[in-house]
Design a protein around this motif. Sequence first.
Motif, PDB file in Angstrom:
ATOM      1  N   ALA A 104     -12.853   3.109  -6.557  1.00  0.00           N
ATOM      2  CA  ALA A 104     -13.301   3.708  -5.365  1.00  0.00           C
ATOM      3  C   ALA A 104     -13.900   4.939  -5.751  1.00  0.00           C
ATOM      4  O   ALA A 104     -15.188   5.258  -5.153  1.00  0.00           O
ATOM      5  CB  ALA A 104     -12.125   3.672  -4.464  1.00  0.00           C
ATOM      6  N   ALA A 105     -13.575   5.973  -6.538  1.00  0.00           N
ATOM      7  CA  ALA A 105     -14.301   7.037  -6.964  1.00  0.00           C
ATOM      8  C   ALA A 105     -15.615   6.923  -7.513  1.00  0.00           C
ATOM      9  O   ALA A 105     -16.387   7.609  -7.111  1.00  0.00           O
ATOM     10  CB  ALA A 105     -13.180   7.819  -7.839  1.00  0.00           C
ATOM     11  N   VAL A 151     -11.256  -1.303   0.673  1.00  0.00           N
ATOM     12  CA  VAL A 151     -11.578  -2.321  -0.284  1.00  0.00           C
ATOM     13  C   VAL A 151     -10.826  -3.395   0.277  1.00  0.00           C
ATOM     14  O   VAL A 151      -9.686  -3.475   0.797  1.00  0.00           O
ATOM     15  CB  VAL A 151     -10.971  -1.999  -1.582  1.00  0.00           C
ATOM     16  CG1 VAL A 151     -11.355  -3.421  -2.304  1.00  0.00           C
ATOM     17  CG2 VAL A 151     -11.784  -1.038  -2.360  1.00  0.00           C
ATOM     18  N   ASN A 152     -11.523  -4.526   0.777  1.00  0.00           N
ATOM     19  CA  ASN A 152     -10.771  -5.602   1.454  1.00  0.00           C
ATOM     20  C   ASN A 152     -10.045  -5.222   2.732  1.00  0.00           C
ATOM     21  O   ASN A 152      -9.029  -5.656   3.014  1.00  0.00           O
ATOM     22  CB  ASN A 152     -10.102  -6.388   0.472  1.00  0.00           C
ATOM     23  CG  ASN A 152     -11.086  -7.084  -0.800  1.00  0.00           C
ATOM     24  OD1 ASN A 152     -12.084  -7.459  -0.453  1.00  0.00           O
ATOM     25  ND2 ASN A 152     -10.440  -7.165  -1.984  1.00  0.00           N
ATOM     26  N   ARG A 153     -10.556  -4.216   3.453  1.00  0.00           N
ATOM     27  CA  ARG A 153     -10.050  -4.025   4.743  1.00  0.00           C
ATOM     28  C   ARG A 153      -8.813  -3.244   4.424  1.00  0.00           C
ATOM     29  O   ARG A 153      -8.187  -2.972   5.567  1.00  0.00           O
ATOM     30  CB  ARG A 153      -9.958  -5.156   5.612  1.00  0.00           C
ATOM     31  CG  ARG A 153     -11.312  -5.828   6.012  1.00  0.00           C
ATOM     32  CD  ARG A 153     -11.244  -7.233   6.715  1.00  0.00           C
ATOM     33  NE  ARG A 153     -12.502  -7.766   6.611  1.00  0.00           N
ATOM     34  CZ  ARG A 153     -12.828  -8.968   7.210  1.00  0.00           C
ATOM     35  NH1 ARG A 153     -11.788  -9.705   7.638  1.00  0.00           N
ATOM     36  NH2 ARG A 153     -13.954  -9.541   7.258  1.00  0.00           N
ATOM     37  N   GLU A 154      -8.590  -2.429   3.298  1.00  0.00           N
ATOM     38  CA  GLU A 154      -7.425  -1.693   3.247  1.00  0.00           C
ATOM     39  C   GLU A 154      -7.963  -0.295   2.744  1.00  0.00           C
ATOM     40  O   GLU A 154      -8.897  -0.240   1.617  1.00  0.00           O
ATOM     41  CB  GLU A 154      -6.383  -2.067   2.347  1.00  0.00           C
ATOM     42  CG  GLU A 154      -5.868  -3.512   2.628  1.00  0.00           C
ATOM     43  CD  GLU A 154      -4.661  -3.281   3.475  1.00  0.00           C
ATOM     44  OE1 GLU A 154      -4.326  -2.249   3.795  1.00  0.00           O
ATOM     45  OE2 GLU A 154      -3.980  -4.361   3.970  1.00  0.00           O
ATOM     46  N   ASN A 209      -8.364   5.833  -7.506  1.00  0.00           N
ATOM     47  CA  ASN A 209      -8.302   4.968  -8.751  1.00  0.00           C
ATOM     48  C   ASN A 209      -8.371   3.521  -8.516  1.00  0.00           C
ATOM     49  O   ASN A 209      -7.873   2.976  -9.512  1.00  0.00           O
ATOM     50  CB  ASN A 209      -6.807   5.530  -9.546  1.00  0.00           C
ATOM     51  CG  ASN A 209      -7.105   6.884  -9.789  1.00  0.00           C
ATOM     52  OD1 ASN A 209      -8.296   7.692 -10.184  1.00  0.00           O
ATOM     53  ND2 ASN A 209      -5.967   7.980  -9.833  1.00  0.00           N
ATOM     54  N   GLN A 210      -8.090   3.100  -7.325  1.00  0.00           N
ATOM     55  CA  GLN A 210      -8.056   1.675  -7.037  1.00  0.00           C
ATOM     56  C   GLN A 210      -9.460   1.115  -7.757  1.00  0.00           C
ATOM     57  O   GLN A 210     -10.586   1.353  -7.504  1.00  0.00           O
ATOM     58  CB  GLN A 210      -8.232   1.318  -5.673  1.00  0.00           C
ATOM     59  CG  GLN A 210      -7.909  -0.079  -5.241  1.00  0.00           C
ATOM     60  CD  GLN A 210      -7.246  -0.718  -3.916  1.00  0.00           C
ATOM     61  OE1 GLN A 210      -6.731   0.315  -3.425  1.00  0.00           O
ATOM     62  NE2 GLN A 210      -7.886  -1.575  -3.502  1.00  0.00           N
ATOM     63  N   ARG A 211      -9.116   0.062  -8.417  1.00  0.00           N
ATOM     64  CA  ARG A 211     -10.511  -0.817  -8.803  1.00  0.00           C
ATOM     65  C   ARG A 211     -10.882  -1.547  -7.836  1.00  0.00           C
ATOM     66  O   ARG A 211     -10.747  -2.083  -6.747  1.00  0.00           O
ATOM     67  CB  ARG A 211     -10.003  -1.993  -9.949  1.00  0.00           C
ATOM     68  CG  ARG A 211      -9.389  -1.261 -11.054  1.00  0.00           C
ATOM     69  CD  ARG A 211     -10.544  -0.869 -11.919  1.00  0.00           C
ATOM     70  NE  ARG A 211     -10.034  -0.200 -13.085  1.00  0.00           N
ATOM     71  CZ  ARG A 211     -10.014  -0.878 -14.151  1.00  0.00           C
ATOM     72  NH1 ARG A 211     -10.089  -2.238 -14.352  1.00  0.00           N
ATOM     73  NH2 ARG A 211      -9.400  -0.447 -15.315  1.00  0.00           N
ATOM     74  N   ASP A 254     -15.570  -8.013  -3.596  1.00  0.00           N
ATOM     75  CA  ASP A 254     -14.671  -7.269  -2.689  1.00  0.00           C
ATOM     76  C   ASP A 254     -15.420  -6.709  -1.686  1.00  0.00           C
ATOM     77  O   ASP A 254     -16.575  -6.607  -1.874  1.00  0.00           O
ATOM     78  CB  ASP A 254     -13.990  -6.011  -3.341  1.00  0.00           C
ATOM     79  CG  ASP A 254     -12.889  -6.371  -4.610  1.00  0.00           C
ATOM     80  OD1 ASP A 254     -12.414  -7.422  -4.289  1.00  0.00           O
ATOM     81  OD2 ASP A 254     -12.602  -5.369  -5.258  1.00  0.00           O
ATOM     82  N   GLU A 255     -14.943  -6.902  -0.545  1.00  0.00           N
ATOM     83  CA  GLU A 255     -15.579  -6.323   0.662  1.00  0.00           C
ATOM     84  C   GLU A 255     -15.401  -4.626   0.582  1.00  0.00           C
ATOM     85  O   GLU A 255     -14.243  -4.195   0.765  1.00  0.00           O
ATOM     86  CB  GLU A 255     -15.073  -6.801   1.899  1.00  0.00           C
ATOM     87  CG  GLU A 255     -15.836  -6.296   3.219  1.00  0.00           C
ATOM     88  CD  GLU A 255     -14.919  -6.801   4.395  1.00  0.00           C
ATOM     89  OE1 GLU A 255     -14.897  -8.204   4.496  1.00  0.00           O
ATOM     90  OE2 GLU A 255     -14.811  -6.023   5.628  1.00  0.00           O
ATOM     91  N   VAL A 256     -16.439  -3.920   0.505  1.00  0.00           N
ATOM     92  CA  VAL A 256     -16.273  -2.729   0.362  1.00  0.00           C
ATOM     93  C   VAL A 256     -16.888  -1.977   1.529  1.00  0.00           C
ATOM     94  O   VAL A 256     -18.153  -2.298   1.759  1.00  0.00           O
ATOM     95  CB  VAL A 256     -17.072  -2.206  -1.025  1.00  0.00           C
ATOM     96  CG1 VAL A 256     -16.600  -0.602  -1.472  1.00  0.00           C
ATOM     97  CG2 VAL A 256     -16.460  -2.899  -2.194  1.00  0.00           C
ATOM     98  N   ALA A 257     -16.435  -0.844   2.023  1.00  0.00           N
ATOM     99  CA  ALA A 257     -16.699  -0.210   3.049  1.00  0.00           C
ATOM    100  C   ALA A 257     -16.544   1.296   2.977  1.00  0.00           C
ATOM    101  O   ALA A 257     -15.503   1.759   2.476  1.00  0.00           O
ATOM    102  CB  ALA A 257     -16.158  -0.549   4.498  1.00  0.00           C
ATOM    103  N   LEU A 258     -17.384   2.182   3.618  1.00  0.00           N
ATOM    104  CA  LEU A 258     -17.137   3.728   3.524  1.00  0.00           C
ATOM    105  C   LEU A 258     -16.805   4.051   4.903  1.00  0.00           C
ATOM    106  O   LEU A 258     -17.323   3.467   5.713  1.00  0.00           O
ATOM    107  CB  LEU A 258     -18.422   4.210   3.227  1.00  0.00           C
ATOM    108  CG  LEU A 258     -19.019   3.926   1.719  1.00  0.00           C
ATOM    109  CD1 LEU A 258     -20.281   5.059   1.201  1.00  0.00           C
ATOM    110  CD2 LEU A 258     -18.102   4.116   0.588  1.00  0.00           C
TER     111      LEU A 258
END
Lengths: 166, 80
Positions: free
Chosen positions: B30-31, B48-51, B56-58, B63-67
């Motif tokens: 994520a970083a 990531v995936n609505r969480e 450090n998460q891969r 994946d659904e990625v959002a800021l």
Amino acid sequence: MSEAPDGPGAAPDGAAAATDRGPVRHVAITGDPLDAGALLACVSDPRAGAVVLFAGVTREVAALDYEAYVEMAEPYLARIAAEEAARHALSAVAVAHRAGRVALGEPSVLVAAAAPHREAAFTGARAIIDRVKAEAPIWKVEEGPAGRVRVGGMLPSPPRPSPTSP
Amino acid sequence: VRLSVRLFAGLRERAGAERVEVDVPEDATAADVLRALDLPPRACVVAVNREYAGPNQRVRPGDEVALVPPVSGGAARWRA
């Protein structure tokens, strides 16, 4: 119409059938005006002697314009409701949040919490609205005489990587 | 790996788009997503995936990625 699932003969114990529904009765992010009466009806529960309804209402500005990451925010509101219902032993909870433009005096968020006694209903409703504001992926813009002003907020915290004992 | 990242609120307005494409290494975190977009770590949280994801998460292809910039649900402002 077939017999209602909680009708006579469907469950040996009516109270157990009500418990089986779980405390989270309704969660929604909607573009429609919020209906406090309908939300209160959602948390009707035979175990509850106290019901608290919190309404967050647009004040001072002409309108607030809300944006939500709906696919994440709706399940997130449900999780907050479930966690706080468990923590405060609530009988039933319901949460509704507006998306889009909410005019002065209209509610943008409603939280209904039902519990056997008033202390849990008040503290549970308070915990839910505090977490909704701090954690749900929802944003707002104020519409006032100076035009549109984005409202600052809180950066949500990711869950701790290592679980700690309670 | 090319990711499509969803944007909201001020980030969406600044970008003038609801999504941006970003190239990150195969084992990106994520970083790394924030770094690739020139965003400081405290500007937003990656979902990531609505969480919500820790730094450090891969992040994996598909994946659904959002800021998620600072959130402001509810009717009142936060008071200092």
